[in-house]
Scaffold this motif. Structure first.
Motif, PDB file in Angstrom:
ATOM      1  N   PHE A   3     -17.686   8.229  68.930  1.00  0.00           N
ATOM      2  CA  PHE A   3     -18.673   8.262  67.795  1.00  0.00           C
ATOM      3  C   PHE A   3     -20.149   8.919  68.477  1.00  0.00           C
ATOM      4  CE2 PHE A   3     -22.372   6.241  65.666  1.00  0.00           C
ATOM      5  CZ  PHE A   3     -22.146   6.928  64.362  1.00  0.00           C
ATOM      6  N   ILE A   4     -20.195  10.189  68.159  1.00  0.00           N
ATOM      7  CA  ILE A   4     -21.378  11.002  68.583  1.00  0.00           C
ATOM      8  C   ILE A   4     -22.278  10.942  67.530  1.00  0.00           C
ATOM      9  CG2 ILE A   4     -22.238  13.087  69.695  1.00  0.00           C
ATOM     10  CD1 ILE A   4     -19.371  13.527  70.495  1.00  0.00           C
ATOM     11  N   PHE A  56     -22.201  23.459  62.842  1.00  0.00           N
ATOM     12  CA  PHE A  56     -23.780  23.717  63.118  1.00  0.00           C
ATOM     13  C   PHE A  56     -24.628  22.921  62.205  1.00  0.00           C
ATOM     14  CE2 PHE A  56     -22.498  27.481  65.339  1.00  0.00           C
ATOM     15  CZ  PHE A  56     -23.204  27.660  66.139  1.00  0.00           C
ATOM     16  N   ASN A  57     -25.793  22.273  62.544  1.00  0.00           N
ATOM     17  CA  ASN A  57     -26.744  21.494  61.856  1.00  0.00           C
ATOM     18  C   ASN A  57     -27.366  22.451  60.993  1.00  0.00           C
ATOM     19  OD1 ASN A  57     -28.404  19.821  60.791  1.00  0.00           O
ATOM     20  ND2 ASN A  57     -29.072  18.946  62.458  1.00  0.00           N
ATOM     21  N   THR A  58     -27.024  22.924  59.828  1.00  0.00           N
ATOM     22  CA  THR A  58     -27.729  23.917  59.147  1.00  0.00           C
ATOM     23  C   THR A  58     -29.251  23.513  58.576  1.00  0.00           C
ATOM     24  OG1 THR A  58     -26.223  23.520  57.055  1.00  0.00           O
ATOM     25  CG2 THR A  58     -25.648  25.263  58.706  1.00  0.00           C
ATOM     26  N   ARG A  93     -24.072  16.207  62.845  1.00  0.00           N
ATOM     27  CA  ARG A  93     -23.642  14.907  63.288  1.00  0.00           C
ATOM     28  C   ARG A  93     -23.543  14.022  61.940  1.00  0.00           C
ATOM     29  NH1 ARG A  93     -28.712  16.705  64.765  1.00  0.00           N
ATOM     30  NH2 ARG A  93     -30.263  15.646  63.598  1.00  0.00           N
ATOM     31  N   PRO A  94     -22.895  12.745  62.135  1.00  0.00           N
ATOM     32  CA  PRO A  94     -22.365  12.364  63.304  1.00  0.00           C
ATOM     33  C   PRO A  94     -20.911  12.929  63.526  1.00  0.00           C
ATOM     34  CG  PRO A  94     -21.816  10.894  61.252  1.00  0.00           C
ATOM     35  CD  PRO A  94     -22.948  12.040  61.043  1.00  0.00           C
ATOM     36  N   LEU A  95     -20.240  12.991  64.831  1.00  0.00           N
ATOM     37  CA  LEU A  95     -18.891  13.311  64.990  1.00  0.00           C
ATOM     38  C   LEU A  95     -18.055  12.244  65.381  1.00  0.00           C
ATOM     39  CD1 LEU A  95     -20.199  16.151  67.556  1.00  0.00           C
ATOM     40  CD2 LEU A  95     -19.524  16.473  64.995  1.00  0.00           C
ATOM     41  N   VAL A 104     -16.480  16.036  61.170  1.00  0.00           N
ATOM     42  CA  VAL A 104     -17.882  16.299  61.443  1.00  0.00           C
ATOM     43  C   VAL A 104     -18.687  15.880  60.028  1.00  0.00           C
ATOM     44  CG1 VAL A 104     -19.332  18.554  61.679  1.00  0.00           C
ATOM     45  CG2 VAL A 104     -17.064  18.288  62.635  1.00  0.00           C
ATOM     46  N   GLY A 105     -19.767  15.186  60.436  1.00  0.00           N
ATOM     47  CA  GLY A 105     -20.382  14.811  58.993  1.00  0.00           C
ATOM     48  C   GLY A 105     -19.887  13.588  58.578  1.00  0.00           C
TER      49      GLY A 105
END
Length: 114
Positions: A3-4, A56-58, A93-95, A104-105
């Motif tokens: 869990f990132i 990508f964290n847009t 995130r999170p991953l 992702v997300g």
């Protein structure tokens, strides 16, 4: 399960709470203190079957500062992976990483399936 997350992110907090309430065991990793490497990102991208843009964290400030909305289409996949590996704040995130899957997300329905 890996869990990132970024502890100040409300979506990450929600995901962590969900994992804990379902008594799911995981290894926790702070995305800024231990940014995903190029190799990890490449492997996770393959596992996810998502377009790389989804990593990508847009909505992040860094994404906007670097004007990546305009830059990404001009970049190769390899260049994008290298860029993601430079700073955890660029990564959505999170991953959640399992042996054979990658999310992702946080979308509860997807997480339930894993």
């Amino acid at each position: 399960m890996l869990f990132i997350w970024y502890p100040k992110c409300s979506t990450c907090q929600k995901a962590k709470k969900w994992l804990d309430s379902h008594e799911i065991k995981y290894t926790e990793r702070h995305i800024v203190e231990e940014n995903p490497t190029y190799e990890e990102l490449k492997e996770w991208h393959q596992k996810s079957s998502l377009p790389l843009k989804k990593f990508f964290n847009t909505s992040g400030m860094l994404y906007k500062e670097l004007k990546l909305k305009d830059q990404l289409p001009k970049m190769s996949e390899d260049e994008q992976l290298k860029l993601l590996a430079t700073n955890g704040m660029l990564v959505k995130r999170p991953l959640l990483v399992t042996e054979d899957k990658m999310l992702v997300g946080f979308k509860e329905a997807e997480w339930k399936n894993i």
